[in-house]
Design an enzyme around this catalytic site. Sequence first.
Site, mmCIF file in Angstrom:
data_model
loop_
_atom_site.group_PDB
_atom_site.id
_atom_site.type_symbol
_atom_site.label_atom_id
_atom_site.label_comp_id
_atom_site.label_asym_id
_atom_site.label_seq_id
_atom_site.Cartn_x
_atom_site.Cartn_y
_atom_site.Cartn_z
ATOM 1 C CG ASP A 179 -2.444 0.551 0.841
ATOM 2 O OD1 ASP A 179 -2.401 1.822 0.679
ATOM 3 O OD2 ASP A 179 -3.565 -0.232 1.220
ATOM 4 C CG HIS A 254 -5.280 3.982 0.433
ATOM 5 N ND1 HIS A 254 -4.694 2.721 0.005
ATOM 6 C CD2 HIS A 254 -6.399 4.085 -0.384
ATOM 7 C CE1 HIS A 254 -5.600 1.856 -0.521
ATOM 8 N NE2 HIS A 254 -6.757 2.468 -0.816
ATOM 9 C CB SER A 617 -9.077 0.857 -0.698
ATOM 10 O OG SER A 617 -8.395 0.905 -2.010
#
Length: 840
Positions: A179, A254, A617
């Site tokens: 990620d 994220h 996600s």
Amino acid sequence: MEGIHGVQLMVTLCLGLFMGHSWCQDNADAVPAVYIVTLKQAPVAHYDELRVKSNGFKHGASGRVKRPHAPMNISRNDGRYSSYIARVHDSLLRRVLRGEKYLKLYSYHYLINGFSVLVTPQQVDELSRRREVANVVLDFSVRTATTHTPQFLGLPQGAWVQEGGYESAGEGIVIGFIDTGIDPTHPSFSDDISEKPYPVPEHFSGICEVTREFPSGSCNRKLIGARHFAASAITRGIFNATQDYASPFDGDGHGTHTASIAAGNHGIPVVVAGNHFGNASGMAPRSHIAVYKALYRSFGGFAADVVAAIDQAAQDGVDIISLSITPNKRPPGVATFFNPIDMALLSAAKAGIFVVQAAGNTGPSPKSVSSFSPWIFTVGAATHDRVYSNSIVLGNNVTIPGVGLAPGTDKDTMYTLVSALHALNDSADVNDMYVGECQDSSNLNQDLVQGNLLICSYSIRFVLGLSNIKQALQTAKNLSAAGVVFYMDPFVIGFQLNPLPMRMPGIIIPSLDNSKILLQYYNSSLERDGLTNKVVKFGAVACISGGLKENYSYYAPKIMYYSGRGPDPEDSSLDDADILKPNLVAPGNFIWAAWSSVSTDSDEFQGEDFAMMSGTSMAAPHVAGLAALIKQKFPTFSPPAIGSALSTTASLYDKNRGPIMAQRAYANPDMNQSPATPFDMGSGFVNATAALDPGLIFDLSYNDYVLFLCAINGSAPVVLNYTGQICGVSTMNGTDLNLPSITISELDQSRMVQRTVSNIASNETYRVGWSAPYGVSVKVTPTQFFIASSEKQVLSVFFNAAMNSSVASFGRIGLFGNQGHVINIPLSVIVKISYNTTTS
């Protein structure tokens, strides 16, 4: 990103190189690019002793794979082989490209044997002709695709209880995240919130990089590994060290968000904009986190870096890989499955690693799923039952619903409504069509706004990031407004807005129709000068009810419009694969989770420790965390067995016991919905507690996957290139894989499909029931069976096309055990051909 804010990449012709060199060419044919080169010699994982052992029945994936010409007695932790492989790669490049410029970025040795290299097309031709070289692929770009979800999934009373409570849930399991990195200072990743010893698992051998942003001590017994991979991005000259950080530190948010969803600590207070929204927890709060940063804020990422991250994660000994990323476009070639990322993940599955990937955010159109391969567990996004909503009550007693994580106005007071368009200073540019968005307080007259509710327009510029809520709130604060009301600009197609945090009373009205009702009431209440038409009195009043308190919906879960849908595309021609995708759905909408302290990805959450995000996600790490609970309880389960436990126990109903619904349109999604099919939700909505007691398991082996790949027309050379295995005659297509679902892309008259179940529970008698897809007759034998613990049972499923049709239809097989186990097997048939005739 597979959050709904993904970024597309552009590559310039002038590429920056390491060590200060640049490489620019006027001739486009000579422009260098990054290629991933695979060699014919097998990687370490193909020799390594697999970590998956038998659990009372034979796992096809267990045991050692015998191959000729193993270079030495090796294991994944043997540094001799990695350096040996790197020397082999360097020697090959020197021999082939003697005296020419090139730049090797990575040597891959654990999951695939190969390297990534910056070379010209002519040099690629030279490499491709070498007998040692199996495959050469142009590097491609990729993108990245919770306080209440543990309660919604029943963890505190169910799965966590089975694992000894949240303080033990996931203990000893390492989840690897590919990620945007992680913020190691976040309390969700601290290792000192429990007095219980927290040892690092012995099977993990990863390290923590030390950089200025990621200093010594950033890792601990919770966050046990952290690295970054950016060589492919750096060669392109697009790496921005200020924004992207050449370290595992998360400059985006994220990666921090996804890691905390799966494995964040339990009971961390969620405070945003000064308001408390409960306490956060990951799905497996006692599990360990290893971070492999290969995605970046300013450009996304590249396959060469992602493959290097996956290769390292597997070598380090992670148990689960969580991928909230997907390719930017469908892979070209013989089949979607043959791309470097999926092939590396095939070797990861062979090594006993369970791989979870986001389905992608390109729904709701058919064939929009961006995760293709049967050895990858693909997760779509659904709602959970907690919703935040507020409303505005107008002076004519009309109540309009809206969104906004905001406090309300004083309950007993009605406030005057003043539009920004009617509160302009004399110096304001009245020709500025965006002046009504309240982005600049100097345009507005404080005397008119002070103490009143300021009305601002919400346009497409907010969606594009050119305007933002935070700036409008700052404008309102500068002018001493009592609150802010956003109405939807008529040029914005209706869509679903995330609730946004506000420190003052505020509301966003996301509906065009409701926005018209507000404006109609407001305009009808204005008094204007008869000569100048200038507003002389604002007659409209309203109050805002607070949106800080959560409400709960009976109509959850629901499949989100953006979630990638099946059927699974087998190739770039969009032929259908006989594999069900997505595998299932999990909470992915309005998810509270940890946020990086320096993230600039969302203006509304900038500087906050938590953020509410939506996307597949967010769904994927929910399943990664739940898989850690299964791995903890059943340490010898193979990856397909873990996937089977999750799939066969999934729920088909919402909280109201009605069918799970799926949104069918981006515009006004709740007005365009219908019951979800397996191509929307796979096997259904994840049931965490039931997955820990699945009763029966569908298992299969690495060799089954290879036979499946060999059966694809024209695949033999590619299979040899990636796996080193020679394809014999294989007729095993996706329908024949022992998956917990059956998908037939073309039913030519009739077909018999077999499935084998293994009993991991006590002795049990099962009865079999089914519903047939439309236009198809189905029969299952046996219709009842007794199965002893650790034994197997073969089920034969007979399909007959009763009519010609090219419309996909769906059914189910249910296995109902007398000890309470229920096994759910979805059926999907796309094209039906009967009586030796064909459809167009």
